[in-house]
Scaffold this motif. Structure first.
Motif, PDB file in Angstrom:
ATOM      1  N   ALA A 184       0.832  -1.205   0.000  1.00  0.00           N
ATOM      2  CA  ALA A 184       0.000   0.000   0.000  1.00  0.00           C
ATOM      3  C   ALA A 184       0.867   1.257   0.000  1.00  0.00           C
ATOM      4  O   ALA A 184       0.576   2.228  -0.706  1.00  0.00           O
ATOM      5  CB  ALA A 184      -0.938  -0.012   1.204  1.00  0.00           C
ATOM      6  N   THR A 185       1.939   1.234   0.789  1.00  0.00           N
ATOM      7  CA  THR A 185       2.843   2.386   0.837  1.00  0.00           C
ATOM      8  C   THR A 185       3.454   2.657  -0.527  1.00  0.00           C
ATOM      9  O   THR A 185       3.474   3.794  -1.005  1.00  0.00           O
ATOM     10  CB  THR A 185       3.960   2.146   1.864  1.00  0.00           C
ATOM     11  OG1 THR A 185       3.391   2.029   3.171  1.00  0.00           O
ATOM     12  CG2 THR A 185       4.965   3.292   1.858  1.00  0.00           C
ATOM     13  N   ALA A 186       3.964   1.617  -1.168  1.00  0.00           N
ATOM     14  CA  ALA A 186       4.595   1.779  -2.480  1.00  0.00           C
ATOM     15  C   ALA A 186       3.612   2.331  -3.499  1.00  0.00           C
ATOM     16  O   ALA A 186       3.941   3.237  -4.284  1.00  0.00           O
ATOM     17  CB  ALA A 186       5.162   0.442  -2.954  1.00  0.00           C
ATOM     18  N   ALA A 187       2.396   1.807  -3.511  1.00  0.00           N
ATOM     19  CA  ALA A 187       1.405   2.248  -4.489  1.00  0.00           C
ATOM     20  C   ALA A 187       0.965   3.687  -4.240  1.00  0.00           C
ATOM     21  O   ALA A 187       0.805   4.472  -5.180  1.00  0.00           O
ATOM     22  CB  ALA A 187       0.196   1.316  -4.461  1.00  0.00           C
ATOM     23  N   PRO A 238       0.980   2.915   9.326  1.00  0.00           N
ATOM     24  CA  PRO A 238       1.231   2.715   7.890  1.00  0.00           C
ATOM     25  C   PRO A 238      -0.080   2.400   7.187  1.00  0.00           C
ATOM     26  O   PRO A 238      -1.040   1.935   7.805  1.00  0.00           O
ATOM     27  CB  PRO A 238       2.192   1.533   7.868  1.00  0.00           C
ATOM     28  CG  PRO A 238       1.965   0.820   9.162  1.00  0.00           C
ATOM     29  CD  PRO A 238       1.607   1.878  10.156  1.00  0.00           C
ATOM     30  N   PRO A 239      -0.166   2.626   5.894  1.00  0.00           N
ATOM     31  CA  PRO A 239      -1.434   2.426   5.181  1.00  0.00           C
ATOM     32  C   PRO A 239      -1.774   0.954   5.008  1.00  0.00           C
ATOM     33  O   PRO A 239      -0.898   0.091   4.972  1.00  0.00           O
ATOM     34  CB  PRO A 239      -1.188   3.102   3.835  1.00  0.00           C
ATOM     35  CG  PRO A 239       0.292   3.028   3.643  1.00  0.00           C
ATOM     36  CD  PRO A 239       0.880   3.180   5.013  1.00  0.00           C
ATOM     37  N   ALA A 283      -7.482  -0.483   2.489  1.00  0.00           N
ATOM     38  CA  ALA A 283      -8.549   0.510   2.395  1.00  0.00           C
ATOM     39  C   ALA A 283      -8.004   1.906   2.128  1.00  0.00           C
ATOM     40  O   ALA A 283      -8.653   2.724   1.466  1.00  0.00           O
ATOM     41  CB  ALA A 283      -9.385   0.499   3.669  1.00  0.00           C
ATOM     42  N   ASP A 284      -6.810   2.191   2.629  1.00  0.00           N
ATOM     43  CA  ASP A 284      -6.215   3.510   2.421  1.00  0.00           C
ATOM     44  C   ASP A 284      -5.803   3.725   0.970  1.00  0.00           C
ATOM     45  O   ASP A 284      -5.739   4.873   0.509  1.00  0.00           O
ATOM     46  CB  ASP A 284      -5.001   3.688   3.340  1.00  0.00           C
ATOM     47  CG  ASP A 284      -5.378   3.632   4.807  1.00  0.00           C
ATOM     48  OD1 ASP A 284      -6.317   4.345   5.199  1.00  0.00           O
ATOM     49  OD2 ASP A 284      -4.740   2.859   5.544  1.00  0.00           O
ATOM     50  N   LEU A 285      -5.545   2.652   0.251  1.00  0.00           N
ATOM     51  CA  LEU A 285      -5.203   2.782  -1.159  1.00  0.00           C
ATOM     52  C   LEU A 285      -6.415   3.273  -1.951  1.00  0.00           C
ATOM     53  O   LEU A 285      -6.288   4.108  -2.854  1.00  0.00           O
ATOM     54  CB  LEU A 285      -4.699   1.445  -1.697  1.00  0.00           C
ATOM     55  CG  LEU A 285      -4.062   1.418  -3.081  1.00  0.00           C
ATOM     56  CD1 LEU A 285      -3.089   2.564  -3.282  1.00  0.00           C
ATOM     57  CD2 LEU A 285      -3.367   0.086  -3.299  1.00  0.00           C
TER      58      LEU A 285
END
Length: 301
Positions: A135-138, A270-271, A274-276
């Motif tokens: 999710a962080t990378a995206a 961290p995400p 759902a955060d994406l």
């Protein structure tokens, strides 16, 4: 904004239709030109000067093609040609689709599928990323690419039309191919890397502002954390997105198995998957705000 009507049409049309997946993209031709020049020129002495020459060749060639397209016809035909050619320089639709291809398997618990999707849009190692890492990378790629693939080309089209857009995309492509701090490329790619920093300076800050507006927050984190990023520009949209989501981005990653320490940007956990989707919503709203800006200039023309 002299090109306001064309820019609005390009933005809406590209987001709606996108670039046909099976068609060869003009960037491929630019990449082939850069690769050929790099192999022929990047050796011996004066590598930095040769890199400057590469940059000048790209600007003159790409800008010249843009000028020719703008002046090949007038009236409705000229408008249509400018819109079609200009749409090749933006990536609203493809960026959205690439991130959706990560969000959907991640939300479904398909971590291998999500890793495969995110590997297509980031350069870091992805085979061992957990949900938060994917999710962080995206999210980071979405925020940074909003600047590089949407706001930056739109900004230069607004100022200089197709010559500005094509030259800016050529510079950005050169930076991605030769603007690396490796033994072979550091001197040769120096000019391309510095030029890319320059053309993205204003668009990066505008991108951060649009993300903060679209996300109804993130200003404090953007101002505080943007300069923590290794890039002088990428930190602005990424920090704005971190603040808008209330999530923590950044942190150490690996490239080809080698650890790469990075500072943390933002606050909170961290995400997750759902955060994406929340980030995609912010991104789409930010694109809409850009349309409204182009529309306002077109209306006031």
């Amino acid at each position: 904004m002299r090109h306001g009507p064309e820019l609005l049409t390009i933005l809406v049309g590209e987001a709606t239709v996108g670039y046909p997946v099976k068609w060869p993209h003009p960037v491929m031709a630019v990449g082939a030109l850069i690769d050929g020049i790099e192999r022929r020129w990047n050796h011996g002495v004066a590598r930095r000067a040769k890199g400057v020459a590469l940059l000048l060749v790209l600007i003159v060639t790409a800008g010249g093609v843009g000028w020719a397209i703008e002046h090949v016809a007038g009236g409705s035909l000229g408008f249509a040609l400018a819109v079609i050619a200009g749409s090749t320089g933006l990536a609203q639709r493809s960026l959205n689709d690439h991130v959706v291809a990560v969000a959907e398997p991640l939300a479904a618990g398909d971590l291998p599928g999500a890793r495969h999707g995110v590997a297509r849009i980031v350069g870091r190692d992805t085979d061992r990323l957990a949900e938060a890492g994917v999710a962080t990378a995206a999210i980071e790629s979405l925020a940074e690419s909003f600047c590089d693939g949407v706001v930056m080309p739109a900004f230069w089209y607004a100022l200089l039309g197709l010559p500005g857009l094509f030259a800016a995309k050529a510079i950005s492509t050169a930076d991605s191919l030769v603007g690396h701090r490796t033994e072979r490329l550091e001197a040769f790619g120096w000019a391309s890397a510095r030029a890319d920093d320059l053309i993205a300076f204003v668009p990066a800050r505008l991108s951060g502002a649009l993300i903060a507006l679209a996300g109804r927050g993130g200003w404090r984190i953007m101002v505080r954390d943007a300069r923590r990023h290794a890039s002088p520009n990428a930190g602005w949209p990424e920090a704005a997105m971190a603040g808008a989501l209330g999530r923590r981005l950044g942190g150490s990653v690996t490239y080809d198995g080698e650890p790469a320490p990075r500072p943390v940007i933002g606050e909170g956990p961290p995400p997750a998957a759902a955060d994406l989707y929340r980030a995609l919503t912010v991104y789409r709203r930010a694109c809409l705000l850009l349309w409204l800006i182009a529309g306002a200039f077109a209306w006031g023309r």
